[in-house]
Structure formats: structure tokens, C-alpha cells
Write a protein that holds these residues in place. Structure first.
Motif, PDB file in Angstrom:
ATOM      1  N   THR A 108      43.966  29.634 -23.068  1.00 22.32           N
ATOM      2  CA  THR A 108      42.975  29.821 -24.125  1.00 22.32           C
ATOM      3  C   THR A 108      43.552  30.701 -25.236  1.00 22.32           C
TER       4      THR A 108
ATOM      5  N   VAL B 226      38.694  29.854 -26.952  1.00 22.91           N
ATOM      6  CA  VAL B 226      38.776  28.397 -27.066  1.00 22.91           C
ATOM      7  C   VAL B 226      39.890  27.881 -26.162  1.00 22.91           C
TER       8      VAL B 226
ATOM      9  N   PRO C  72      44.326  22.621 -25.721  1.00 20.74           N
ATOM     10  CA  PRO C  72      44.579  21.354 -25.025  1.00 20.74           C
ATOM     11  C   PRO C  72      46.028  21.238 -24.561  1.00 20.74           C
TER      12      PRO C  72
ATOM     13  N   HIS D 159      39.921  24.300 -35.990  1.00 16.13           N
ATOM     14  CA  HIS D 159      38.883  23.534 -36.671  1.00 16.13           C
ATOM     15  C   HIS D 159      37.560  24.283 -36.510  1.00 16.13           C
TER      16      HIS D 159
ATOM     17  N   GLN E 119      31.096  26.222 -33.504  1.00 16.96           N
ATOM     18  CA  GLN E 119      31.955  25.607 -32.503  1.00 16.96           C
ATOM     19  C   GLN E 119      33.372  25.513 -33.068  1.00 16.96           C
TER      20      GLN E 119
ATOM     21  N   GLN F 245      37.551  23.905 -32.360  1.00 14.17           N
ATOM     22  CA  GLN F 245      38.551  23.113 -31.643  1.00 14.17           C
ATOM     23  C   GLN F 245      39.905  23.603 -32.139  1.00 14.17           C
TER      24      GLN F 245
ATOM     25  N   THR G   4      44.372  22.890 -31.964  1.00 13.53           N
ATOM     26  CA  THR G   4      45.479  22.021 -31.584  1.00 13.53           C
ATOM     27  C   THR G   4      46.788  22.705 -31.967  1.00 13.53           C
TER      28      THR G   4
ATOM     29  N   ILE H   7      42.890  15.535 -33.315  1.00  9.17           N
ATOM     30  CA  ILE H   7      41.482  15.791 -33.617  1.00  9.17           C
ATOM     31  C   ILE H   7      41.055  14.864 -34.749  1.00  9.17           C
TER      32      ILE H   7
ATOM     33  N   THR I  59      37.881  14.544 -35.973  1.00  9.36           N
ATOM     34  CA  THR I  59      36.619  14.975 -36.559  1.00  9.36           C
ATOM     35  C   THR I  59      36.690  14.901 -38.079  1.00  9.36           C
TER      36      THR I  59
END
Length: 172
Positions: free
Chosen positions: A77, A119, A122, A135, A141, A143, A145, A158, A160
Motif C-alpha cells: 500500500t 491505497v 496493484p 487518480h 476515492q 486509485q 498505478t 486505469i 476511468t
């Protein structure tokens, strides 16, 4: 304090600078993409400062010094701290009338919020990593990468859209 010859001092200084450059060469940038109508006034990843002010529905970056570990591990994280607020204000009264200015400033400050969250990163497997991109999504919220591809590229993980509709309410 002991005397250090100029030559020895320069050698030590050179070694320190070379070491710092070697660390910096391995470090990547911290980039942000704002998918909200709020401004991101500033943010950091694991305490490393990124950039000040990313406007609504924009990207920005340039913070330096984030290096993901060479090997991804389960449960990995990052902590992201950020501040949101208004991007701009059409009703700026100027500085001449201090009372109006202070009232305007209080209104702007009342909309400023501090956020912090952890967070998950990934799995990047054996892919090359290039710093980190955060993001910022509606409802606070996030995200992240470590992809080297730019946002919008077919390989970017991503998908989005940058312009997301603001929900009428957020889950608690």
C-alpha cells in the motif's frame, strides 16, 4: 573541528553528490489525475510531496522521489495525503477592502478539506515501473498505478474517464 584538506573535502562532496544522483536516477515521479470538480491543492505519497494545485478534471505532477520496491508484494500500500478546495473564485473582491477580502478568504478556507487514506498498489509483476500516478475520484476515492504508459494509452491500466459526474451523495 579537525582540518580537512580541500582535496579530501571535494572527494567527499563528489561521493555524496554521486550517491544522491544514483538514488534520484532510480526514483520516479509522482503524478496526479483529478477526476473531480474540486482542486487538489497539494498531495503527497508516503510523505513525498508531489505538486501544488491540480485543477478540476486535469493532471499534474513533477514531484520527484517515489521508488516502488523492485518486487511487488501482496498487501502493498501507499499512504496518500491531500487537500481539496475550490479551484478559483469569480468573486475575488481584491485587497483594498480588508473586511471584504477577509470574508472572501474565510469562505474559500471553509471549503478546504484535508484527506488521508491508504491505497493498495496493484500488482506490477515484472513490468517496468515509473514512479506512481494517483487518480483522485469523486467521494474521496483513489486509485494508483506504477505504469510507465501515459493516461489514455491503450496499455494504461486505469480506464476511468477524466470527467466523472459528481454523485449526489457518497457512501459513508
Amino acid at each position: 573541528m579537525p582540518d580537512i584538506s580541500l582535496r579530501r573535502f571535494l572527494l567527499i562532496l563528489f561521493a555524496l553528490v554521486a550517491g544522491l544522483l544514483a538514488v534520484a536516477a532510480q526514483a520516479g515521479t509522482i503524478y496526479g489525475l483529478n477526476h473531480t470538480h474540486w482542486a487538489i491543492n497539494h498531495f503527497s505519497v508516503d510523505g513525498r510531496s508531489a505538486v501544488d494545485i491540480i485543477g478540476p478534471y486535469q493532471g499534474g505532477g513533477g514531484g520527484w522521489g517515489y521508488s516502488p520496491p523492485a518486487q511487488w508484494r501482496p498487501g502493498m500500500t501507499v499512504r496518500v495525503d491531500w487537500e481539496t478546495g475550490v479551484a478559483y473564485s469569480d468573486d475575488f473582491p481584491g485587497f483594498a477592502d480588508r473586511t471584504k477580502y477577509k470574508a472572501w478568504l474565510a469562505k474559500i478556507d471553509a471549503q478546504t478539506r484535508q484527506h488521508s487514506t491508504v491505497v493498495p498498489v496493484p500488482d506490477y509483476g515484472s513490468q517496468k515501473v515509473c514512479g506512481i500516478t494517483v487518480h483522485f475520484l469523486p467521494c474521496d476515492q483513489l486509485q494508483v498505478t506504477t505504469s510507465c504508459y501515459p493516461y489514455g494509452a491503450p496499455e494504461y491500466p486505469i480506464k476511468t474517464p477524466l470527467h466523472l459526474p459528481e454523485p449526489t451523495s457518497c457512501p459513508k
